[in-house]
Design a protein around this motif. Structure first.
Motif, PDB file in Angstrom:
ATOM      1  N   GLU A 169      25.712  50.111  14.297  1.00 42.10           N
ATOM      2  CA  GLU A 169      25.113  48.853  13.829  1.00 42.10           C
ATOM      3  C   GLU A 169      26.206  47.806  13.632  1.00 42.10           C
ATOM      4  N   GLN A 170      27.312  48.201  13.038  1.00 40.20           N
ATOM      5  CA  GLN A 170      28.424  47.275  12.836  1.00 40.20           C
ATOM      6  C   GLN A 170      29.004  46.810  14.167  1.00 40.20           C
ATOM      7  N   ALA A 174      30.080  42.508  17.849  1.00 38.17           N
ATOM      8  CA  ALA A 174      30.025  42.032  19.234  1.00 38.17           C
ATOM      9  C   ALA A 174      29.291  40.697  19.322  1.00 38.17           C
ATOM     10  N   ASP A 175      28.209  40.564  18.564  1.00 30.79           N
ATOM     11  CA  ASP A 175      27.497  39.279  18.543  1.00 30.79           C
ATOM     12  C   ASP A 175      28.404  38.156  18.050  1.00 30.79           C
ATOM     13  N   VAL A 176      29.098  38.397  16.956  1.00 32.78           N
ATOM     14  CA  VAL A 176      29.970  37.369  16.378  1.00 32.78           C
ATOM     15  C   VAL A 176      31.116  37.034  17.334  1.00 32.78           C
ATOM     16  N   ILE A 177      31.722  38.045  17.905  1.00 33.04           N
ATOM     17  CA  ILE A 177      32.861  37.840  18.820  1.00 33.04           C
ATOM     18  C   ILE A 177      32.461  37.005  20.025  1.00 33.04           C
ATOM     19  N   THR A 178      31.240  37.185  20.497  1.00 28.48           N
ATOM     20  CA  THR A 178      30.781  36.463  21.688  1.00 28.48           C
ATOM     21  C   THR A 178      30.001  35.195  21.343  1.00 28.48           C
ATOM     22  N   ALA A 194      25.097  36.798  14.094  1.00 29.94           N
ATOM     23  CA  ALA A 194      24.590  37.990  13.418  1.00 29.94           C
ATOM     24  C   ALA A 194      25.343  38.260  12.120  1.00 29.94           C
ATOM     25  N   LEU A 195      24.660  38.924  11.175  1.00 30.51           N
ATOM     26  CA  LEU A 195      25.246  39.345   9.906  1.00 30.51           C
ATOM     27  C   LEU A 195      24.911  40.808   9.663  1.00 30.51           C
ATOM     28  N   TYR A 196      25.837  41.524   9.058  1.00 32.07           N
ATOM     29  CA  TYR A 196      25.620  42.925   8.681  1.00 32.07           C
ATOM     30  C   TYR A 196      25.287  42.981   7.199  1.00 32.07           C
TER      31      TYR A 196
END
Length: 464
Positions: free
Chosen positions: A284-285, A290-294, A298-300
């Motif tokens: 999940e992390q 990956a969403d944030v990097i690209t 997204a937030l966890y």
């Protein structure tokens, strides 16, 4: 953008594949300390038990990296982070620049500081598995030190190979983090029936050539001694680089450390005071990072943990706050020790906040869904523990299970996603696994996925 990933285990390899699926242009370099390509550490107990071969637990084919333009460096661990120049330095002296860096360094096995401990074998890596199996072929008896999840799996695996096993545990009952006292005792009785001698409340003082000496002087004989004493997050790189480290590398909801160019995920990361030791939170992390990097948003927000024991002939699922008593919650409990059955629900404010299911049960799917969603618990508590006695439909029947129901927790795959990929042409388990990753984590959802695929084929009238 240059992305460097430190660690190519279950968290690091998943992050690499998630980033590449989102962006084909990010330049990715991943460093792994182990010389082999990444493998599913969760399934090592299957390798130990003989249910899987080492080549069957690999995560990414060697050709995947070249096909997806990812540079993978095996067997050259990163030894230093230079935050000022944004470089990592490996043990061989290689310097690799980064714009963004992800720490996925995982955990190391805890090795107790007792005399002779170098005679024992930790149970943590694929190489450890090979050493244990090699020694098991020569040993007349084995001793496993540690009665947590890994220790129980190791002891059951070795016993399944016909080797007499003694399991030593410091606490008063097995798997005390996940199980209450009675559940731990029932588990111990079940394992004893499968050839594992259980010794709880004992402390290993020394490892000898012929076994383990306990506090008090007693010798527990064994030509093979396996250590399963827990794990410790690998945080040395982060601490040396001046990043905030408590139990793990501290991260925020974007999985960033206090250096915004550095992320941490998996067993080395500490989010909101919690370090997760299971694969589902790590994956999940990886997806959030990956969403944030690209460029995503997204937030966890943390993970809801369900522990599944992977030991032949032992069915166990534990989730949430299993230790709450009647003083703090509504507790529904059933025990039939002669059959190795123990079931417990912990309900607070009308929601399921914890459960233990030991022994064969058709309630696991329904209760896991209730726990995941945090929805209201039906008034028929007995029907939750024993779905066959209730007039209500069983939620984990393929026919009645809603499409939103999570089937594979490790990869967050729903029944609807399985149906969609089946309709797109994946007509068997291998096809569904390739399309959705279902069954590729701990593997406990395999029967459920096969059931859904079989049901869909039957509806169409095609061969299963």
């Amino acid at each position: 953008m240059r992305l460097v990933v430190v660690g190519n285990g279950m968290a690091g390899s998943r992050l690499v594949s998630e980033v590449r699926a989102r962006d084909p242009h990010v330049r990715i370099t991943v460093f792994g300390a182990e010389s082999c390509r990444p493998y599913n550490r969760v399934l090592l107990s299957d390798v130990l038990a003989g249910g899987s071969r080492p080549d069957q637990v690999r995560l990414l084919d060697a050709s995947w990296y070249a096909a997806h333009d990812v540079e993978a460096v095996f067997g050259d661990a990163v030894a230093h982070l230079d935050r000022e120049t944004r470089h990592v330095v490996t043990a061989s002296g290689r310097r690799e620049p980064y714009d963004l860096l992800v720490l996925a360094t995982g955990s190391d096995a805890v090795v107790p500081p007792i005399p002779g401990v170098d005679r024992a074998v930790p149970f943590r890596t694929l190489d450890d598995c090979a050493r244990i199996l090699d020694a098991a072929g020569r040993a007349g008896r084995a001793v496993v030190v540690g009665g947590g999840l890994l220790g129980v799996e190791a002891a059951r695996g070795l016993a399944g190979r016909g080797l007499p096993v003694t399991l030593l545990h410091l606490a008063g009952h097995l798997m005390e983090r996940q199980l209450d006292v009675e559940a731990g005792e029932v588990l111990g009785e079940t394992l004893a029936g499968l050839g594992v001698e259980i010794r709880t409340g004992v402390s290993a003082e020394e490892v000898l050539e012929d076994g383990v000496r306990l506090a008090g002087g007693e010798l527990v004989e064994g030509g093979l001694v396996v250590l399963a004493c827990g794990v410790r997050p690998v945080t040395g790189l982060a601490a040396e680089a001046g990043l905030e480290v408590r139990r793990g590398v501290v991260v925020d909801d974007e999985l960033r450390t206090d250096d915004p160019s550095i992320f941490a995920i998996g067993e080395c990361a500490e989010h909101d005071g919690t370090v997760y030791g299971l694969v589902a939170p790590a994956w999940e992390q990886a997806a959030v990072a990956a969403d944030v990097i690209t460029g995503g948003k997204a937030l966890y927000r943390g993970s809801r943990l369900v522990t599944r024991l992977k030991a032949r002939s032992v069915e166990l699922a534990a989730m949430g706050e299993t230790h709450l008593t009647e003083e703090h919650a509504e507790v529904v409990r059933f025990s039939h020790r002669a059959r190795g059955t123990y079931r417990k629900l912990v309900i607070r404010d009308g929601r399921l906040v914890g459960a233990i299911l030991l022994g064969e049960s058709d309630a696991v799917g329904t209760l896991t869904q209730l726990f995941d969603r945090g929805g209201p618990v039906p008034g028929d508590r007995a029907g939750l523990l024993f779905p066959g006695l209730s007039a209500a439909p069983v939620a984990d029947s393929p026919t009645l299970m809603p499409d939103a129901a999570t089937v594979c927790r490790c990869n967050d795959v729903t029944k609807g996603q399985i149906r969609a990929c089946w309709e797109a042409g994946a007509r068997d388990l291998a096809g569904v696994a390739a399309a959705t990753r279902a069954t590729t984590g701990c593997g406990t959802c395999r029967d459920a996925v096969e059931g859904i695929v079989g049901w869909l084929c039957e509806q169409e009238g095609s061969p299963v």
